[in-house]
Enzyme design. Structure first.
Site: not given
Ligand code: 26V
Length: 799
Positions: A353, A540-541, A546, A648, A652
């Site tokens: 992701h 968004k975050r 971003k 995503t 929406k």
């Molecule tokens: C990384 C970590 C690192 C350790 C702590 C907890 C944690 C939690 C999540 C992540 C990675 C998050 C990656 C993410 O959210 N990617 C997003 O995924 C979406 C669904 O595929 C996508 O639409 C977004 O573009 C992408 O940024």
């Protein structure tokens, strides 16, 4: 008895039995719980039948593993999917309660950070609807993502406790508790002529499953989301006190139960915290034990395991399924390494992701050695064997082998582990999957070209269109029938209505009513906005890539233009922001503060605020998004090209008729393909231009030579009269080793131009609404039903 009468009776009976009250006197939470229990009973009855069907047919099972499921609320979705929405509305109305009021009693299950977690939630809905034998697994965090308050312009985090009321959907399964083991040391024993490792001196933690039932739409099928909760097996026994062991017991007790306390609020920077590693193993071990135990119960053998199961890992966070499956197959089921590996590598598939290097998961070897010694030994062996194989294939190519290794420099690389062991690896948009093949996993793609594939993300359109935007749903149904509810391709039929003036006017009216609804809500949070101004939204975050800051830069550019020409003809706009920042991410928090300073600065200047307003909406979450999407007119999708894996939110907005201003990044590329470049506002560098551009990029030269960039940055440097300095933000764009890493200044003019094109089209409502209709019509391919259908056919092989 009619359905309605029966529903009323069931609710009344729940109220009497659980809360000892009658319908007329029930409080809002009691009534909510009673109604939710009625829905849950219906789902449970279906779930029993579904379980029988699965066991009878031996359908291949899909296990979707994710550390996050950002579910939001469930009531409306359940009532909708069960076909009980109208009855529920009527029964409540007869009792003098509005459904909308009741819905507000439900807290969001915020068990995720952002895109990755919400995607998992959308996919559960689609899996249930497509009738797959699928189960989601995660952790029952006691506290989901923090609640955000804005105090004096700054983000404050408060704990989120969703279980007080949210537990109404959860069914505890005390008969399926599993034990997870930490620490200790591995003893090697010879047994029946085999060397059999055994863990001694470990700390046990119990994993208690809580099931949330997910009903499909237009089908009897129900899927389960199984959430594990950590519990200590140690009873706090006061007798220990006298023996001086009480403190030790207390410590063990606390260590165990802290595991499922809280969701990590970070969604990019990996931190290498031992608690996070323990969470991941807790979740993975309980899940794998669960799958294997049930398989053995049903089949009595593990020989056919790979034919019966596929395990999809949502990013690398659950990648320890690989060594954990190996451990159980070998140590507990006495399989050989080769037999175990042959099964594991046939049933695990990996979705990536993000390509941001700081988010690629790596763990210090020492954390594994200390907390998970047996898993460490297995990882070591996987790496040895893999590197030996590579050496055969690429003799002497040290560099390549060290890039591909799973263990290197005292770190465990979870992405390499997932690619090496997974039978399929996919990205989440066409562009992202190509970047994975060409850059991130290039060596692997050369070795195993067929392993790599793409599945572009999709959203649960019944939630994100039908439930949150009923008026638009009604218009679509009038025009094209209700086939689109279960057939994403049917959206396309709406395209021909783009040229129908009466449909365009209906679209405009619906949007206006939705804007009014949002404005009304915003008033309750202290913000007054002009409904006739364009609603321009970025939610968004908060992340530098971003580029919320780029949005601020052009707002300030517009501010300066208005000041230069106060009598000018400017398109009124409301700039809406919503974003949570990771609590330890300084720059992200500064940007939130900047947005709030700019908002107040503009508010205080009537010459400017008659045209534009900036609003930062506090505590952005699923439930707020459901209010925002239907009301948005312009969707900001402005990440640096190549950085946003998919997005995503973009989908929406599109499905709710907003137009998009965006870069050719992530799924924006495919949205543009779907509607044509004329129906989107595309700007900025493309992903394949960014690399070369950066080589010769000097933001400070741009600052020196470009008057409008200089004016905007000087304004930020000067501050907004509230005593807060944003010097550090300006510095991040101009100085340091990697100034303006995300190319804001490089894309600035192109962005401002795109915004002028937006204004020009907005002034022509017929044209705007035509584009809006075409965007809705083109949004069908971004349904989760389509995406999950692709996983099911091409990866899982279950359809
Ligand atoms: C990384 C970590 C690192 C350790 C702590 C907890 C944690 C939690 C999540 C992540 C990675 C998050 C990656 C993410 O959210 N990617 C997003 O995924 C979406 C669904 O595929 C996508 O639409 C977004 O573009 C992408 O940024």
């Amino acid at each position: 008895m009619t359905h309605r009468e029966q529903l009323r009776e069931e609710i009344e009976s729940k109220l009497r039995r659980h809360y000892g009250c009658e319908l007329a006197e029930a409080g809002r939470v009691e009534l909510f719980r009673a109604c939710a229990l009625v829905l849950r009973d219906r789902l449970a009855a279906r779930a029993v039948r579904e379980q029988e069907r699965r066991e009878r047919t031996h359908a291949r099972q899909v296990h979707y593993l994710s550390l996050e499921f950002l579910m939001g609320r469930s009531f409306l979705n359940n009532a909708f999917n069960l076909g009980m929405l109208e009855d529920m509305k009527e029964v409540l109305a007869a009792a003098g309660v509005s459904l909308n009021d009741l819905l507000e009693a439900e807290p969001d299950a915020g068990l995720g950070n952002g895109g990755l977690g919400r995607l998992a939630a959308c996919y559960l809905d689609a899996m249930a609807t497509l009738g797959l034998a699928a189960t989601g697994y995660s952790i029952r965090y006691e506290h989901g993502l923090f609640k955000q308050l804005i105090v004096e312009g700054q983000q404050i985090e408060l704990p989120d406790s969703w279980l007080d009321v949210g537990d109404v959907w959860l069914l505890p399964r005390m008969d399926e508790v599993r034990e997870v083991r930490y620490g200790g040391h591995v003893i090697e024993e010879w047994k029946y002529g085999y060397m059999q490792p055994r863990l001694e001196g470990y700390t046990p933690v119990l994993a208690v499953p809580y099931d949330m039932l997910i009903g499909g739409y237009g089908t009897e099928n129900v899927c389960t989301l199984r959430l594990w909760s950590a519990k200590s097996p140690v009873e706090l026994d006061l007798n220990l006190f006298s023996r001086g062991e009480y403190l030790k017991a207390l410590e063990q007790h606390a260590m165990a139960e802290v595991i499922s306390k809280i969701l990590y609020p970070d969604d990019k920077h990996i931190e290498g915290k031992s608690l996070r590693l323990k969470q991941q193993y807790f979740f993975v071990s309980a899940t794998v034990q669960d799958i294997i135990a049930k398989h053995k119960e049903l089949h009595g053998t593990l020989e056919n395991f790979a034919d019966c199961h596929v395990i999809q890992i949502n990013d690398t966070h659950p990648a320890m399924v690989i060594p954990e499956l190996m451990r159980i197959f070998m140590d507990e089921e006495y399989m050989s390494w080769d037999d175990a590996w042959a099964i594991v590598t046939r049933c695990v598939a990996y979705t990536n992701h993000t390509i941001l290097p700081e988010a690629l998961e790596q763990w210090p070897q020492s954390l594994f050695e200390n907390n998970l010694p047996r898993i460490w030994a297995i990882l070591h062996e996987i790496n040895e064997r893999f590197c030996r194989e590579l050496w055969q294939k690429y003799p002497g190519d040290f560099l390549r082998i060290s890039r591909m290794a799973i263990l290197a420099d005292g770190q465990v690389r979870m992405a390499n582990l997932s690619v090496a062991a997974g039978f399929r690896v996919n990205g989440v948009s066409a562009l992202h999957s190509e970047i994975l093949r060409k850059r991130t996993f290039r060596d692997y793609a050369e070795l195993w070209p067929d392993k790599f594939t793409n599945v572009t993300n999709g959203i649960a359109h019944r939630r994100w269109l039908c439930e949150c935007n009923p008026a638009l749903t009604e218009l679509l149904t009038e025009c094209i029938g209700d086939g689109f509810l279960t057939d994403p391709a049917a959206f396309l039929d709406f395209a021909k209505y783009a040229d129908d003036a009466s449909v365009r006017e209906r679209l405009a009216k619906i949007k206006h009513a939705n804007k009014e609804r949002l404005a009304k809500f915003l008033r309750t949070t202290g913000h007054v906005v002009d409904i006739d101004a364009m609603f321009d939204v970025q939610v968004k975050r908060l992340h530098e890539y971003k580029r919320q800051l780029l949005n601020v830069l052009r707002i300030l550019d517009l501010y300066l233009r208005i000041k230069d020409n106060p009598g000018g003809d400017f398109q009124p706009r409301v700039f809406l922001f919503g974003a949570k920042a990771f609590p330890g991410y300084y720059m992200a928090k500064q940007i939130i503060r900047l947005i709030n300073s700019v908002a107040a600065f503009i508010d205080a200047d009537p010459a400017v605020s008659r045209f534009i307003r900036v609003v930062f909406m506090e505590n952005y979450r699923v439930t707020l998004a459901e209010k925002i999407m239907p009301a948005a007119e312009l969707s900001e999708q402005i990440s640096t090209a190549g950085k946003e894996a998919s997005g995503t939110g973009n989908m929406k907005f599109m499905m709710n008729g907003a137009l998009t201003v965006g870069t050719l990044d992530g799924a924006n590329v495919e949205m543009c393909e779907a509607v044509g470049e004329d129906n989107m506002f595309i700007f900025g560098l493309r992903a394949d231009e960014v690399g070369a551009y950066k080589e010769r990029y000097s933001p400070s030269k741009l600052y020196a030579s470009d008057p409008s960039i200089r004016a905007v940055l000087d304004l930020i440097e000067h501050g907004f009269g509230d005593g807060v300095s944003y010097h550090d933000i300006v510095q991040s764009l101009l100085v340091g080793a990697n100034p303006d890493e995300y190319l804001l200044l490089a894309d600035f003019h192109s962005y401002v131009d795109a915004q002028s094109r937006v204004d020009a089209v907005y002034r022509d409502p017929a044209r705007w609404n035509r584009m809006s209709a075409l965007n809705i019509a083109g949004s069908g391919r971004f349904c989760a039903d389509r995406a999950v259908g692709e996983y099911a056919r091409n990866i899982w092989r279950v359809l």
